[in-house]
Design a protein around this motif. Structure first.
Motif, PDB file in Angstrom:
ATOM      1  N   ALA A  48       0.821  -1.216   0.000  1.00 34.97           N
ATOM      2  CA  ALA A  48       0.000   0.000   0.000  1.00 34.97           C
ATOM      3  C   ALA A  48       0.854   1.265   0.000  1.00 34.97           C
ATOM      4  O   ALA A  48       0.533   2.241  -0.693  1.00 34.97           O
ATOM      5  N   ASP A  49       1.950   1.266   0.759  1.00 33.07           N
ATOM      6  CA  ASP A  49       2.812   2.451   0.808  1.00 33.07           C
ATOM      7  C   ASP A  49       3.432   2.728  -0.550  1.00 33.07           C
ATOM      8  O   ASP A  49       3.486   3.869  -1.013  1.00 33.07           O
ATOM      9  N   PHE A  50       3.909   1.672  -1.197  1.00 28.15           N
ATOM     10  CA  PHE A  50       4.536   1.833  -2.509  1.00 28.15           C
ATOM     11  C   PHE A  50       3.515   2.257  -3.557  1.00 28.15           C
ATOM     12  O   PHE A  50       3.756   3.178  -4.350  1.00 28.15           O
ATOM     13  N   SER A  51       2.350   1.606  -3.558  1.00 24.74           N
ATOM     14  CA  SER A  51       1.342   1.914  -4.575  1.00 24.74           C
ATOM     15  C   SER A  51       0.769   3.315  -4.401  1.00 24.74           C
ATOM     16  O   SER A  51       0.291   3.917  -5.364  1.00 24.74           O
ATOM     17  N   ALA A  52       0.824   3.867  -3.177  1.00 25.43           N
ATOM     18  CA  ALA A  52       0.334   5.220  -2.956  1.00 25.43           C
ATOM     19  C   ALA A  52       1.125   6.236  -3.767  1.00 25.43           C
ATOM     20  O   ALA A  52       0.590   7.269  -4.188  1.00 25.43           O
ATOM     21  N   ALA A  53       2.400   5.958  -4.005  1.00 21.10           N
ATOM     22  CA  ALA A  53       3.227   6.848  -4.820  1.00 21.10           C
ATOM     23  C   ALA A  53       3.010   6.600  -6.308  1.00 21.10           C
ATOM     24  O   ALA A  53       3.098   7.515  -7.128  1.00 21.10           O
ATOM     25  N   LEU A  54       2.696   5.351  -6.672  1.00 24.12           N
ATOM     26  CA  LEU A  54       2.528   4.986  -8.076  1.00 24.12           C
ATOM     27  C   LEU A  54       1.165   5.399  -8.631  1.00 24.12           C
ATOM     28  O   LEU A  54       1.067   5.879  -9.766  1.00 24.12           O
ATOM     29  N   LEU A  55       0.105   5.229  -7.835  1.00 28.69           N
ATOM     30  CA  LEU A  55      -1.257   5.401  -8.334  1.00 28.69           C
ATOM     31  C   LEU A  55      -1.558   6.782  -8.920  1.00 28.69           C
ATOM     32  O   LEU A  55      -2.210   6.860  -9.974  1.00 28.69           O
ATOM     33  N   PRO A  56      -1.144   7.889  -8.291  1.00 31.91           N
ATOM     34  CA  PRO A  56      -1.449   9.191  -8.902  1.00 31.91           C
ATOM     35  C   PRO A  56      -0.871   9.335 -10.303  1.00 31.91           C
ATOM     36  O   PRO A  56      -1.537   9.887 -11.205  1.00 31.91           O
ATOM     37  N   GLN A  57       0.348   8.820 -10.512  1.00 29.75           N
ATOM     38  CA  GLN A  57       0.968   8.918 -11.838  1.00 29.75           C
ATOM     39  C   GLN A  57       0.231   8.046 -12.853  1.00 29.75           C
ATOM     40  O   GLN A  57      -0.022   8.480 -13.982  1.00 29.75           O
ATOM     41  N   LEU A  58      -0.094   6.816 -12.439  1.00 26.93           N
ATOM     42  CA  LEU A  58      -0.801   5.918 -13.357  1.00 26.93           C
ATOM     43  C   LEU A  58      -2.197   6.450 -13.662  1.00 26.93           C
ATOM     44  O   LEU A  58      -2.665   6.376 -14.807  1.00 26.93           O
ATOM     45  N   SER A  59      -2.870   7.008 -12.655  1.00 23.64           N
ATOM     46  CA  SER A  59      -4.205   7.552 -12.863  1.00 23.64           C
ATOM     47  C   SER A  59      -4.195   8.687 -13.876  1.00 23.64           C
ATOM     48  O   SER A  59      -5.058   8.755 -14.771  1.00 23.64           O
ATOM     49  N   LEU A  60      -3.206   9.574 -13.776  1.00 25.41           N
ATOM     50  CA  LEU A  60      -3.088  10.681 -14.740  1.00 25.41           C
ATOM     51  C   LEU A  60      -2.803  10.154 -16.141  1.00 25.41           C
ATOM     52  O   LEU A  60      -3.355  10.655 -17.134  1.00 25.41           O
ATOM     53  N   ALA A  61      -1.935   9.147 -16.232  1.00 17.62           N
ATOM     54  CA  ALA A  61      -1.597   8.574 -17.539  1.00 17.62           C
ATOM     55  C   ALA A  61      -2.816   7.919 -18.181  1.00 17.62           C
ATOM     56  O   ALA A  61      -3.071   8.075 -19.389  1.00 17.62           O
ATOM     57  N   VAL A  62      -3.610   7.201 -17.370  1.00 19.23           N
ATOM     58  CA  VAL A  62      -4.819   6.548 -17.874  1.00 19.23           C
ATOM     59  C   VAL A  62      -5.850   7.595 -18.288  1.00 19.23           C
ATOM     60  O   VAL A  62      -6.536   7.445 -19.315  1.00 19.23           O
ATOM     61  N   LYS A  63      -5.943   8.671 -17.505  1.00 17.31           N
ATOM     62  CA  LYS A  63      -6.882   9.751 -17.832  1.00 17.31           C
ATOM     63  C   LYS A  63      -6.536  10.384 -19.173  1.00 17.31           C
ATOM     64  O   LYS A  63      -7.429  10.783 -19.943  1.00 17.31           O
ATOM     65  N   SER A  64      -5.233  10.475 -19.491  1.00 13.68           N
ATOM     66  CA  SER A  64      -4.810  11.044 -20.773  1.00 13.68           C
ATOM     67  C   SER A  64      -5.248  10.175 -21.948  1.00 13.68           C
ATOM     68  O   SER A  64      -5.296  10.643 -23.087  1.00 13.68           O
ATOM     69  N   LEU A  65      -5.586   8.903 -21.661  1.00 14.35           N
ATOM     70  CA  LEU A  65      -6.103   7.990 -22.690  1.00 14.35           C
ATOM     71  C   LEU A  65      -7.633   7.946 -22.676  1.00 14.35           C
ATOM     72  O   LEU A  65      -8.235   7.081 -23.313  1.00 14.35           O
ATOM     73  N   ASN A  66      -8.251   8.876 -21.951  1.00 10.67           N
ATOM     74  CA  ASN A  66      -9.715   8.959 -21.819  1.00 10.67           C
ATOM     75  C   ASN A  66     -10.313   7.722 -21.158  1.00 10.67           C
ATOM     76  O   ASN A  66     -11.409   7.283 -21.499  1.00 10.67           O
TER      77      ASN A  66
END
Length: 320
Positions: A71-89
Motif C-alpha cells: 500500500a505504501d509503494f502503490s500510494a506513490a505509483l497510483l497518482p501517476q498511473l491515474s493521470l496517464a490513464v486519464k490522458s487515454l480517456n
C-alpha cells in the motif's frame, strides 16, 4: 469460467469476430460464424455485457490489482498511473488483494470489465491477453521485460561490501514471491563471487508483519552490520526499531533499500537506495495499455530489463 479469448482461440478467429457473431452484426463469413457458435457451445460460454464491450474496445476503464502489503509503494505509483490513464480517456478501477488466490479472482473479474488490467508483480501463467504486469520480471532465457530485482540486490550488496560490510541481512516480502526469489538470487551470486558464507538467519521475511520479522533479527545472536530492504518503508521501520534498542545508524548498522520513494531522502539519516525505475516502467505500461485500446491485443515484449541506479546518501557507513 471461459472467456471471449477462449472462444476466439478455439474458433481460430479474432475477438472482434466473436463479438460480431454474438451481437448479430452483419459482415461475418458463414464458416467463421459457425466456428464461433460451435466454440460457444463447446465451452458453454455465456457472454456478458462487459465482455462484449471489451471485445469491441469500448470499455472506459483500466483495472489495477495491488497487493495490500504494498500500500505504501502503490500510494506513490497510483497518482501517476491515474493521470496517464486519464490522458487515454479512461478511468482507473483499483482492487487490493492479500494473496495469490485473491489476485487471481480480482484479475478474472476485472478483465471482463476493463480494456486492460495492470498488476504489480507477475500475475501467474495462463492469464488473458489484456492483463499487464507493471514490473514484469525478467528470468533467464526469457524475452520478458521489467524491473530486475536480482541485479538491484546484487548492486546494493556490492556497494555495502565496498564499504567493508561482510555480514548483510536481506529484508524481503515472503519466501515464495517472485521479487524475493530474485533478490535471493542476486544475494547468493554476490556472496559466491566474494567467497562469503551463506547464512540463512540473515534472510528476513516480512510476511505481512515487518515489525515482528525485524524483532526476530534484532533479538537473535546473528551478527550483521548492514540491512538491504525491498522497500523504503521497511528500512524506515528498521531505523525505528534499531534506535529503540540503542543501535546507532549507520555507525553500527547500515541500511539500504531497492526503492527510493520520496520518503527516502526525508529519513534520518537519509536512505541510500537502488532507485526503482518507476518512470520507465510507467511509460512502458502506458504504451501497452494504448496498444490494447487501439486493438492490438497481443503484445510482443522487447526483451528489455530496467535496472535501478545507485542513490548514495548517509545511511551506509564505511567500516573498512
Amino acid at each position: 469460467m471461459p472467456t471471449i479469448d477462449d472462444v476466439s482461440k478455439l474458433a481460430n478467429v479474432s475477438r472482434a469476430t466473436v463479438s460480431r457473431v454474438l451481437t448479430g452484426t452483419r459482415g461475418v463469413r458463414e464458416e467463421s460464424r459457425e466456428a464461433v457458435l460451435r466454440a460457444v457451445e463447446e465451452l458453454n460460454y455465456r457472454p456478458s455485457f462487459a465482455a462484449q464491450n471489451l471485445a469491441s474496445n469500448t470499455s472506459n476503464q483500466v483495472g489495477m490489482v495491488l497487493p495490500a502489503q504494498e500500500a505504501d509503494f502503490s500510494a506513490a505509483l497510483l497518482p501517476q498511473l491515474s493521470l496517464a490513464v486519464k490522458s487515454l480517456n479512461k478511468s482507473l478501477l483499483i482492487q487490493y488483494v492479500n494473496d495469490a488466490t485473491e489476485q487471481k479472482a480480482a484479475i478474472e473479474s476485472l478483465q471482463h470489465q476493463c480494456v486492460a488490467v495492470v498488476t504489480l508483480g507477475k500475475p501467474g501463467s495462463d492469464v488473458a491477453s489484456n492483463v499487464i504486469a507493471f514490473d514484469d520480471f525478467s528470468t533467464a532465457g526469457s524475452a520478458n521485460q521489467g524491473y530486475n530485482y536480482a541485479f538491484a540486490t546484487e548492486s546494493a550488496c556490492r556497494y555495502v561490501l565496498g564499504k567493508g560490510h561482510r555480514n548483510i541481512a536481506l529484508l524481503m516480502e515472503t519466501e515464495n514471491d517472485v521479487a524475493s526469489k530474485q533478490m535471493l538470487e542476486g544475494y547468493r551470486s554476490v556472496l559466491q563471487n566474494y567467497s562469503l558464507p551463506f547464512n540463512r538467519q540473515l534472510l528476513v521475511m516480512a510476511n505481512n508483519n515487518i515489525e515482528q520479522a525485524l524483532l526476530t533479527l534484532i533479538n537473535s545472536f546473528t551478527k550483521y552490520t548492514a540491512i538491504i530492504a525491498k522497500r523504503d518503508s521497511y528500512a524506515a521501520e528498521a531505523m525505528r526499531l534499531l534506535r529503540e534498542f540503542n543501535v546507532a545508524i549507520p555507525q553500527e548498522v547500515s541500511l539500504m533499500s531497492l526503492e527510493d520513494s520520496p520518503m527516502a531522502s526525508l529519513l534520518y539519516p537519509p536512505l541510500t537506495c537502488i532507485a526503482y525505475p518507476v518512470d520507465q516502467l510507467l511509460d512502458h505500461c502506458v504504451q501497452r495499455i494504448k496498444a490494447l485500446i487501439d486493438g492490438h491485443s497481443v503484445f510482443v515484449p522487447e526483451g528489455r530489463t530496467f535496472t535501478g541506479r545507485l542513490v548514495a546518501r548517509a545511511s551506509v557507513a564505511d567500516i573498512s
